[in-house]
Every structure is written in C-alpha cells, then in structure tokens.
Write a protein that holds these residues in place. Sequence first.
Motif, PDB file in Angstrom:
ATOM      1  N   ARG A  14       0.790  -1.353  -0.077  1.00  0.00           N
ATOM      2  CA  ARG A  14      -0.022  -0.109  -0.106  1.00  0.00           C
ATOM      3  C   ARG A  14       0.795   1.198   0.030  1.00  0.00           C
ATOM      4  NH1 ARG A  14      -2.311   3.762  -1.134  1.00  0.00           N
ATOM      5  NH2 ARG A  14      -4.476   4.622  -0.195  1.00  0.00           N
ATOM      6  N   ALA A  15       2.047   1.244   0.598  1.00  0.00           N
ATOM      7  CA  ALA A  15       2.784   2.253   0.722  1.00  0.00           C
ATOM      8  C   ALA A  15       3.437   2.738  -0.788  1.00  0.00           C
ATOM      9  CB  ALA A  15       3.975   2.215   1.753  1.00  0.00           C
ATOM     10  N   PHE A  16       3.670   1.410  -1.514  1.00  0.00           N
ATOM     11  CA  PHE A  16       4.296   1.732  -2.660  1.00  0.00           C
ATOM     12  C   PHE A  16       3.150   2.011  -3.794  1.00  0.00           C
ATOM     13  CE2 PHE A  16       7.730  -0.882  -0.797  1.00  0.00           C
ATOM     14  CZ  PHE A  16       8.791   0.049  -0.732  1.00  0.00           C
ATOM     15  N   ASP A  17       1.972   1.931  -3.603  1.00  0.00           N
ATOM     16  CA  ASP A  17       0.944   2.245  -4.507  1.00  0.00           C
ATOM     17  C   ASP A  17       0.873   1.060  -5.479  1.00  0.00           C
ATOM     18  OD1 ASP A  17      -0.631   4.337  -3.454  1.00  0.00           O
ATOM     19  OD2 ASP A  17       0.735   5.843  -4.767  1.00  0.00           O
ATOM     20  N   ALA A  18       1.065  -0.096  -4.970  1.00  0.00           N
ATOM     21  CA  ALA A  18       0.966  -1.351  -6.023  1.00  0.00           C
ATOM     22  C   ALA A  18      -0.075  -1.421  -6.696  1.00  0.00           C
ATOM     23  CB  ALA A  18       1.500  -2.620  -5.350  1.00  0.00           C
ATOM     24  N   ARG A  19      -0.123  -2.312  -7.678  1.00  0.00           N
ATOM     25  CA  ARG A  19      -1.667  -2.662  -8.827  1.00  0.00           C
ATOM     26  C   ARG A  19      -1.540  -4.178  -8.589  1.00  0.00           C
ATOM     27  NH1 ARG A  19       1.360   0.232 -11.943  1.00  0.00           N
ATOM     28  NH2 ARG A  19       1.543  -1.266 -13.528  1.00  0.00           N
ATOM     29  N   VAL A  20      -2.728  -4.621  -8.449  1.00  0.00           N
ATOM     30  CA  VAL A  20      -3.062  -5.907  -8.449  1.00  0.00           C
ATOM     31  C   VAL A  20      -3.544  -6.383 -10.008  1.00  0.00           C
ATOM     32  CG1 VAL A  20      -4.196  -8.034  -7.328  1.00  0.00           C
ATOM     33  CG2 VAL A  20      -3.503  -6.005  -6.119  1.00  0.00           C
ATOM     34  N   GLU A  21      -3.026  -7.279 -10.434  1.00  0.00           N
ATOM     35  CA  GLU A  21      -3.273  -7.743 -11.753  1.00  0.00           C
ATOM     36  C   GLU A  21      -4.150  -9.216 -11.541  1.00  0.00           C
ATOM     37  OE1 GLU A  21      -0.363  -8.386 -14.824  1.00  0.00           O
ATOM     38  OE2 GLU A  21       0.044  -6.373 -14.861  1.00  0.00           O
ATOM     39  N   THR A  22      -5.331  -9.122 -12.355  1.00  0.00           N
ATOM     40  CA  THR A  22      -6.184 -10.405 -12.080  1.00  0.00           C
ATOM     41  C   THR A  22      -6.630 -10.683 -13.603  1.00  0.00           C
ATOM     42  OG1 THR A  22      -8.270  -9.174 -12.254  1.00  0.00           O
ATOM     43  CG2 THR A  22      -7.152  -9.427 -10.031  1.00  0.00           C
ATOM     44  N   VAL A  23      -7.142 -12.236 -13.644  1.00  0.00           N
ATOM     45  CA  VAL A  23      -7.994 -12.619 -14.786  1.00  0.00           C
ATOM     46  C   VAL A  23      -9.276 -13.349 -14.436  1.00  0.00           C
ATOM     47  CG1 VAL A  23      -6.766 -14.754 -14.584  1.00  0.00           C
ATOM     48  CG2 VAL A  23      -7.660 -14.196 -16.766  1.00  0.00           C
ATOM     49  N   SER A  24     -10.064 -13.219 -15.101  1.00  0.00           N
ATOM     50  CA  SER A  24     -11.376 -13.874 -14.644  1.00  0.00           C
ATOM     51  C   SER A  24     -12.000 -14.381 -15.729  1.00  0.00           C
ATOM     52  CB  SER A  24     -12.502 -12.764 -13.869  1.00  0.00           C
ATOM     53  OG  SER A  24     -12.726 -11.715 -14.840  1.00  0.00           O
ATOM     54  N   ALA A  25     -13.026 -15.155 -15.682  1.00  0.00           N
ATOM     55  CA  ALA A  25     -13.815 -15.752 -16.931  1.00  0.00           C
ATOM     56  C   ALA A  25     -14.984 -14.999 -17.236  1.00  0.00           C
ATOM     57  CB  ALA A  25     -14.565 -17.218 -16.557  1.00  0.00           C
ATOM     58  N   SER A  26     -14.940 -14.847 -18.714  1.00  0.00           N
ATOM     59  CA  SER A  26     -15.877 -13.736 -19.352  1.00  0.00           C
ATOM     60  C   SER A  26     -17.158 -14.711 -19.630  1.00  0.00           C
ATOM     61  CB  SER A  26     -15.274 -13.201 -20.364  1.00  0.00           C
ATOM     62  OG  SER A  26     -15.048 -13.962 -21.364  1.00  0.00           O
ATOM     63  N   ARG A  71      17.834  18.793   4.545  1.00  0.00           N
ATOM     64  CA  ARG A  71      16.846  18.408   5.971  1.00  0.00           C
ATOM     65  C   ARG A  71      15.243  18.539   5.660  1.00  0.00           C
ATOM     66  NH1 ARG A  71      19.379  18.486  10.672  1.00  0.00           N
ATOM     67  NH2 ARG A  71      17.423  19.219  11.460  1.00  0.00           N
ATOM     68  N   THR A  72      15.035  18.809   4.331  1.00  0.00           N
ATOM     69  CA  THR A  72      13.551  19.090   4.073  1.00  0.00           C
ATOM     70  C   THR A  72      12.928  17.682   3.291  1.00  0.00           C
ATOM     71  OG1 THR A  72      13.899  21.349   3.610  1.00  0.00           O
ATOM     72  CG2 THR A  72      12.009  20.424   2.867  1.00  0.00           C
ATOM     73  N   VAL A  73      11.734  17.429   3.931  1.00  0.00           N
ATOM     74  CA  VAL A  73      11.046  16.305   3.377  1.00  0.00           C
ATOM     75  C   VAL A  73      10.398  16.824   2.041  1.00  0.00           C
ATOM     76  CG1 VAL A  73       9.123  14.498   3.924  1.00  0.00           C
ATOM     77  CG2 VAL A  73      10.566  15.164   5.582  1.00  0.00           C
ATOM     78  N   THR A  74      10.778  15.886   1.003  1.00  0.00           N
ATOM     79  CA  THR A  74       9.952  16.286  -0.297  1.00  0.00           C
ATOM     80  C   THR A  74       8.941  15.428  -0.605  1.00  0.00           C
ATOM     81  OG1 THR A  74      11.900  14.876  -1.448  1.00  0.00           O
ATOM     82  CG2 THR A  74      12.235  17.305  -1.147  1.00  0.00           C
ATOM     83  N   GLN A  75       9.096  14.075  -0.026  1.00  0.00           N
ATOM     84  CA  GLN A  75       7.902  12.992  -0.315  1.00  0.00           C
ATOM     85  C   GLN A  75       7.816  12.288   0.860  1.00  0.00           C
ATOM     86  OE1 GLN A  75       8.460  10.941  -3.877  1.00  0.00           O
ATOM     87  NE2 GLN A  75       6.598  10.010  -3.960  1.00  0.00           N
ATOM     88  N   ALA A  76       6.700  11.738   1.129  1.00  0.00           N
ATOM     89  CA  ALA A  76       6.387  10.722   2.375  1.00  0.00           C
ATOM     90  C   ALA A  76       5.343   9.930   1.851  1.00  0.00           C
ATOM     91  CB  ALA A  76       6.001  11.799   3.635  1.00  0.00           C
ATOM     92  N   ARG A  77       5.408   8.638   2.262  1.00  0.00           N
ATOM     93  CA  ARG A  77       4.443   7.602   2.196  1.00  0.00           C
ATOM     94  C   ARG A  77       4.455   6.913   3.494  1.00  0.00           C
ATOM     95  NH1 ARG A  77       4.107   5.632  -3.122  1.00  0.00           N
ATOM     96  NH2 ARG A  77       4.058   7.489  -4.411  1.00  0.00           N
ATOM     97  N   LEU A  78       3.285   6.731   3.960  1.00  0.00           N
ATOM     98  CA  LEU A  78       3.143   6.197   5.410  1.00  0.00           C
ATOM     99  C   LEU A  78       1.799   5.275   5.370  1.00  0.00           C
ATOM    100  CD1 LEU A  78       3.119   9.428   7.741  1.00  0.00           C
ATOM    101  CD2 LEU A  78       4.994   7.699   7.432  1.00  0.00           C
ATOM    102  N   ALA A  79       1.977   4.052   5.514  1.00  0.00           N
ATOM    103  CA  ALA A  79       0.833   3.012   5.442  1.00  0.00           C
ATOM    104  C   ALA A  79       0.919   2.271   6.829  1.00  0.00           C
ATOM    105  CB  ALA A  79       1.078   2.011   4.472  1.00  0.00           C
ATOM    106  N   PHE A  80      -0.119   1.903   7.295  1.00  0.00           N
ATOM    107  CA  PHE A  80      -0.475   1.294   8.632  1.00  0.00           C
ATOM    108  C   PHE A  80      -1.133  -0.028   8.691  1.00  0.00           C
ATOM    109  CE2 PHE A  80      -0.097   5.835   8.731  1.00  0.00           C
ATOM    110  CZ  PHE A  80       0.652   6.218   9.698  1.00  0.00           C
TER     111      PHE A  80
END
Length: 333
Positions: free
Chosen positions: A170-182, A258-267
């Motif tokens: 979740r912190a990395f913004d992953a994507r989940v690939e799937t396949v389903s029957a049509s 010393r300055t934060v330019t990007q932050a990702r926090l997941a819990f």
Amino acid sequence: MRAFTYERAQSPADAAAAVQRQPGAKFIAGGTNLLDLMKLDIEHPAHLVDVNRLGLDRIEATPEGGLKIGALVRNSDLAADIRVRQGYPLLARALLSGASAQLRNKATTAGNLLQRTRCFYFYDTSKPCNKRTPGSGCAAMEGFNRIHAILGASDQCIAVHSSDMAVAMRAFDARVETVSASGSSSSSSVRQIPIADFHRLPGATPHVETALAPDELVTAVVLPAPLGGRQLYRKVRDRASYAFALVSVAAVVVREGRTVTQARLAFGGLAARPWRNEEAERRLVGTDGGADARRAVADLLLAEARGHGHNDFKIPLLRRTLDVTLAQAMTTA
C-alpha cells in the motif's frame, strides 16, 4: 473437514473458468490460511482449483522501472530477491516480520494479500460473526477486542486485516493484476486493481472483503519504480516472532537536505485494510520532520480513531510508534 473435489488448472484462464463453472469453488495455492479455515469448518469450498502449476512464480522488471511479482512467488523468495532488497527494502522487512520461516517458504504473494482476519470470534464458530455468517452479529463489539480495529470499522465488524506485506504494498501504490472468466468459454477478462481499492472496509457487508469477483484470480502484483529515500517497517506485537501486528508502520521518507520532499505512510493492525492517510503524508512534506511536524501527522491520522474498550491502548501506541519511526527516518541512512 468436509468432502470436496479437486482439480489442477492448466492456465490462469482455465482456473478462472473452473471456478466460474462450479458454485462454491475456490482457488488454492500455498494453502497456509485456507486449509486451516477448512479444518475449522469456517471455509467449506465444494471444489478446489489448484493454481500452483501456472508459471506465476517469477519476479520480472517492468518497462517503467518497477517489478512485476507473480502471484505464486513465495514470501521467502520475494524477501530475498536482490531487486526487492535494494529498491524496496520496506517490502523485504515487512515480509520477514510475518509468520515463521516455514510459512514464508510456502505462502504466496496473492495468498498473503487475500488472507482472512485473525479475529478470535471469526475463528470460533460458536460465536456470532458477520464476516463468517452475515447477519449473525459481531461478538467482538462487546467481547475481548484487544486486537481489533480503531479506524474504518462499522457497527457490523471491527476485525482487522493481518498482512504485513500488504501494508508495504500500500505504501508503494502497487497494482493487483487479475484474470477472470468472461461470458464466452473461449476467452477471459484481465484487469488491474489499485491496491488502495483492493481491500474493502466492512460497512454493512463485512463478508465482502475484496474487490474481486468470485471467479477472479490474482496473477501478479506490480510495483512502480522505486521511490528511494529512507524506508522503514516497524511492527509492534505481543511477542518477537510468529505474531500479528497490534500496530505496524511502513514509512518512506525522501529528503533534500533536511527538508522532506515526499512521504508515504501506511499502517497495519488498525483496520480491515492497510491504512493510508494522504493528507497526513502531505503535512510532513516541506518540513524537517521535527517533533511538531510528527505530532501534526499523528493528529490527522488519529482524528477519527475510536477504541472499543480493550483496544483503546492502540491509539497512544500508534502515536508513539509513528513518532519513533519518523524520527528514525529523519536520520542519515
């Protein structure tokens, strides 16, 4: 354990079609969660479709500079992969903090995402549980709810999602690939689901835990290009190993000087899905990550937190865990 039938799928599309054909069918890979639930009469599929021989056990680079992780990659192999250790050390740390070595050798990437809650009452078939038996009630509300949710819960369910790996994803913004029957027996449907949309909050339907259709098979998880920065995973639990998180914090902090330019926090340990609050992350950007900034982030994150008695301690515990994790992230790697 109840009787069931079994088959080995020959392709992802074949597996999806097999589950579509037979009501009550489920996919099985490592089985580290499903088989336990079958033995306890919590899950009782009529048919199992084995997906272990589908070639979904590879980790491959993507054209965008990220990684495509096959659904059947074992947790131990994923944590040990040099590309993961170098580009996504947060993910490796999260994986190694989960379960035992024996389970990590068997558990799969998709199975880790799809594992069900470890709520005491979900596992006790003598007690009411809306997740297990919709409409029966939630015994945890008035029961021993020490491990339960403080965010995103409803009056139908206060169970939490137990995966460490999913928090890092979740912190990395992953994507989940799937396949389903049509609708056609000769074709299948493929899609990508942002991990932010993959796990569902309980609302009025706590038994519906993900965005997947019943015949939808996870085939891979795709990570975007590495973020860099300082990456930490801190898990607070009742014992040092083989225990689920009371609270966990996944932090990625990128700085210029010393300055934060990007932050990702997941819990983890807080809700029925890995929790993120992008507004809280933005509060950290442009600061030096000092005590005042960390306090402001925690205030935003906990604005809607609610304990249920035995788990009230999670609110100050999360505040302290977040503070020490961010303070460490601000130090030189």
